[in-house]
Design an enzyme around this catalytic site. Structure first.
Site, mmCIF file in Angstrom:
data_model
loop_
_atom_site.group_PDB
_atom_site.id
_atom_site.type_symbol
_atom_site.label_atom_id
_atom_site.label_comp_id
_atom_site.label_asym_id
_atom_site.label_seq_id
_atom_site.Cartn_x
_atom_site.Cartn_y
_atom_site.Cartn_z
ATOM 1 N N THR B 145 56.885 58.368 -46.177
ATOM 2 C CA THR B 145 55.708 57.584 -46.540
ATOM 3 C C THR B 145 55.614 56.304 -45.710
ATOM 4 O OG1 THR B 145 55.995 58.396 -48.789
ATOM 5 C CG2 THR B 145 54.589 56.460 -48.512
ATOM 6 N N GLU B 146 54.462 56.107 -45.079
ATOM 7 C CA GLU B 146 54.168 54.903 -44.289
ATOM 8 C C GLU B 146 55.221 54.656 -43.204
ATOM 9 O OE1 GLU B 146 51.334 53.603 -44.761
ATOM 10 O OE2 GLU B 146 50.766 54.002 -46.845
ATOM 11 N N LEU B 147 55.856 55.728 -42.755
ATOM 12 C CA LEU B 147 56.929 55.666 -41.757
ATOM 13 C C LEU B 147 58.059 54.723 -42.165
ATOM 14 C CD1 LEU B 147 55.408 55.959 -38.151
ATOM 15 C CD2 LEU B 147 56.147 57.737 -39.714
ATOM 16 N N TRP B 295 55.289 51.268 -40.747
ATOM 17 C CA TRP B 295 54.238 51.063 -39.746
ATOM 18 C C TRP B 295 53.158 50.107 -40.248
ATOM 19 C CZ3 TRP B 295 51.328 56.428 -38.813
ATOM 20 C CH2 TRP B 295 50.645 56.807 -39.970
#
Lengths: 402, 404
Positions: B145-147, B295
């Protein structure tokens, strides 16, 4: 730059936000080397009557502001009825004194204007700055004799004070002042749109200067209260929406029976509100303190877990800033000027007492919400300085001084 | 030969409705179906359907040379299935071309790795099963999730059998190194790390339509020349799929740009590889990343979801409920609890840039972060009530109500 300023109240003898705003603004202006002569109405003691105008001065951080008290029965937030009451009390004791003052509020506003004319004759200044309707007549007269530009500062209109049914005579005077002025300053966009809509003032004349907040270190009180406290602080008038506070209190108490609701302030709805609380069977949980001043105000904010301002129509609203300064989170009405400058506050519609209840219970129950509001709110408040407000006022002065 | 590696993130959360104190103990429907349907329909019309169509045409046109990857969250796939089956079908059509790879992630787009490995693993497996069912392929590459990424995650993911993992090519972890090579995460054996080239990715995802940008307008020719000038084995362009048509509207020319890009790149001898195809490259060096990166925002850390006390308290509380939720064996309760783990709920509570007004606001269905926190906490209290019905109580620690 020299400013002749007409106000109607000044701390520590103030009942409302106008006095606080006047004080903050004069302080901000004098810090920027603006010389101010501030004229205020004051009921003088008997032997002072001959002077009619009493000069005084106060120091604001090494700068001086000249104070001039004009003998008058005018008092802040006075209604025509209030005035008649004061006047009758006075002549009952001293029938002769009646000749010194106006027979009714409007008459007294007129008389105050004549005295302003005298001051304008003798003073040297570049611009006249008036705060709210009671001083507008004085401003107009001062402009006439001096030929100096007039700036009127609108902190509230009679639409706000009366919930949309203004007194015709007050309205006429407000309108006359705004039209006679070279510039109109409003304390919010909310108030700006109100005077564009209701007073027919051309938009180019109107400038918004949001109020600031003072940041003087004040003693912190250590309070030990176990019950949660929700505070209302303001005049108990229709404009401030105290009945919505009481209705929300009832709904909150159905969920959290130990919460205390403190109502600080007085006004024409004072006894009505006490009765209402009693009728609802909430006398034990809703406490009335009457009018608070000085340190007691800070004490009240610090004692509270939450401050609520459910105003029906609030041109600005300084009290939420005072609360936030004291580390108390706030719920504010959307119909307020201060909601334009605060992001870290909870905003509700004053009439939506379900939503107000939802948010009151949440702030009292969820401590991370309380602390995040306090921490971020402090950042909001620190951005609002009187220095910025004073700078904007000077810009307005510069546009009209020839 | 240098290759482009495209990966697009597709996600739609189940947004909560405004849920008030009075609803606790009475209303157990937490999600705003109307709003979710409306947003899904809007994004499908502006982005998913036209972009999938464009990608399909590009794949056919380039006969296997144009290759891309998607990661689609379980909650997005569920919503496609329930509200917009056309969208799901268009992704399945892409899968059938053999030129599209699907990546693994948590089914609920959650931050569970940071709070419960057990729950994390269950969500990854659930997502994997769904991907296998819908797209007939078994994911080899994981993206969190979300890098969100660190060494520990790489190690854990390797133990689940994955061959590669994605992360942000953040400056503070790379230093002088280039994101255009594969790396080996410290503490792992064979798994390889792919890093986002954030500069080139953001040129498309964020700056494309910005007229203040000195490079505006961005043409595919110009972009291809930038890629051509890069050193490295793989240029990893990772972005939200909603870049096409939603973040960058159609009238910005983003579709024209993308349509022409493969030709421009192939002409310069730059090819396309999916993430698992890039694994043929050698890992350049070992990267040691302790604190989680992501990220998001300038900070590229966790502060968008875990920046203030409300966010910390809310997310900690949801995982405090885990054992009681699982013990209840109630499928509806389990499903609701998992949908509440979607990271968007915590993003809505972010106060980081709130005063300045910015991108966070655009994606937020709530007026303020405070409103989103209030609804979320009220819902958690109702969840506690469902686990232990009786007198309605309100607590900042609903998990304790259940054990009491």
């Amino acid at each position: 730059m020299k400013v002749l300023m007409f106000g109607w109240e000044f701390p520590p003898n103030n009942l409302g936000g106008l006095g606080t705003a006047c004080y903050g603004l004069t302080k901000g202006l004098s810090a920027k080397d603006v010389n101010i002569s501030l004229v205020l109405p004051k009921k003088c003691s008997a032997h002072d009557h001959v002077n009619m105008i009493i000069a005084d001065e106060i120091s604001l951080k090494h700068k001086k502001v000249n104070l001039k008290y004009v003998d008058s029965l005018l008092a802040p937030y006075q209604t025509e009825k209030d005035y008649l009451h004061t006047y009758k009390e006075l002549i009952r004791g001293n029938p002769k004194a009646g000749e010194l003052y106006g027979k009714d509020l409007m008459h007294e506003v007129e008389k105050y204007g004549y005295k302003a004319e005298l001051i304008a004759h003798t003073e040297d200044f570049d611009v006249i700055h008036c705060h709210d309707w009671m001083t507008f007549r004085a401003g107009i007269k001062a402009k006439k004799v001096s030929k100096k530009p007039l700036v009127v500062h609108v902190h509230a209109t009679d639409f706000d004070r009366t919930g949309g049914n203004p007194n015709q005579r007050v309205y006429d005077l407000e309108r006359e002042g705004m039209h006679a002025a070279d510039k109109v300053i409003t304390v919010s966009n909310y108030t700006k749109s109100m005077i564009l809509d209701h007073y027919g003032v051309p938009e180019h004349k109107v400038h918004v200067v949001h109020n600031g907040v003072d940041f003087e270190e004040k003693p912190r009180h250590v309070l030990k209260n176990t019950d949660k406290v929700v505070l209302f602080l303001g005049r108990l008038t229709l404009q401030k929406g105290p009945e919505y506070f009481i209705e929300s209190a009832k709904k909150v108490l159905a969920i959290m029976p130990d919460v205390k609701f403190v109502i600080a302030g007085t006004g024409d709805m004072y006894s009505q509100m006490i009765h209402k609380a009693a009728e609802m069977g909430l006398a034990k949980n809703i406490l009335f303190t009457g009018h608070l001043s000085g340190d007691d105000v800070d004490l009240a904010y610090q004692m509270a877990d939450l401050y609520v301002m459910p105003s029906v129509s609030e041109p600005f609203g300084i009290t939420p800033l005072e609360a936030m300064k004291n580390n108390t989170p706030v719920i504010i009405s959307r119909t307020s000027g201060v909601s334009e400058v605060l992001t870290n506050a909870i905003k509700v519609d004053f009439w939506d007492t379900d939503e107000m209840t939802n948010k009151i219970v949440s702030v009292l129950s969820y401590s991370p919400l309380h602390s995040t509001l306090v921490e971020n709110g402090m950042r909001d408040v620190k951005k609002l300085s009187w220095d910025i407000a004073a700078g904007k006022c000077i810009d307005v002065y510069n546009q009209v001084i020839r | 030969m240098k290759n482009i590696c495209f990966y697009f993130q597709v996600h739609q959360p189940y947004r909560l409705k405004r849920y008030r104190i009075f609803d606790i103990g009475k209303d157990h429907e937490y999600f705003d179906d109307e709003l979710n349907k409306k947003i899904l329909h809007k994004v499908a019309t502006k982005c998913y359907l036209p972009t999938n169509n464009m990608m399909l045409r590009l794949i056919h046109k380039h006969k296997g040379k144009f290759r891309i990857a998607y990661s689609i969250t379980g909650v997005a796939l569920e919503q496609f299935r329930d509200f917009m089956p056309d969208v799901l079908k268009s992704f399945q059509d892409l899968a059938k071309t053999g030129c599209v790879e699907f990546l693994s992630e948590t089914y609920y787009h959650s931050l569970s790795f940071l709070y419960s490995k057990e729950e994390f693993k269950e969500q990854v497996m659930k997502h994997k099963r769904l991907t296998e069912t819908l797209f007939k392929q078994s994911p080899q590459i994981f993206r969190n999730t979300e890098l969100v990424y660190n060494n520990e995650l790489a190690h854990f993911i390797e133990s689940l059998g994955y061959k590669g993992i994605l992360a942000e090519g953040a400056d503070h972890i790379l230093g002088w190194r280039s994101p255009n090579y594969l790396y080996k995460p410290k503490t792992t054996e064979t798994i390889k790390l792919l890093l986002k080239n954030y500069k080139l990715s953001d040129d498309i995802a964020f700056r494309f339509s910005n007229k203040e940008w000195s490079e505006w307008p961005l043409t595919s020719e110009k972009f291809a020349s930038w890629v051509d000038a890069c050193e490295g084995d793989t240029i990893n362009l990772f972005m939200d799929y909603e870049t096409f048509g939603e973040h960058q509207w159609e009238d910005t020319g983003v579709f024209h740009f993308m349509q022409a890009l493969p030709d421009e790149l192939l002409r310069k001898n730059i090819g396309f590889r999916t993430p698992s195809e890039t694994l043929a490259n050698e890992a350049k060096a070992e990267l040691d990343i302790h604190s989680p990166i992501s990220w998001a925002d300038m900070e590229r850390d966790l502060s968008a979801w875990l920046g203030n006390k409300m966010q910390h308290a809310a997310i900690a509380e949801i995982y405090n409920m885990e054992q009681k939720i699982k013990k209840s064996k109630d499928k509806k309760i389990l499903d609701d609890w998992r949908k509440l783990q979607t990271s968007d709920h915590f993003y809505y509570m972010c106060t980081k840039y709130f005063s300045d007004g910015d991108v966070h606001k655009y994606f937020n269905p709530y007026e303020t972060p405070y409103d989103s926190y209030v609804s979320f906490m009220n819902v958690l209290n109702d969840l506690a009530f469902r686990l232990k019905p009786g007198k309605i109580k309100i607590s900042e620690n609903p998990s304790q109500l259940v054990s009491a």
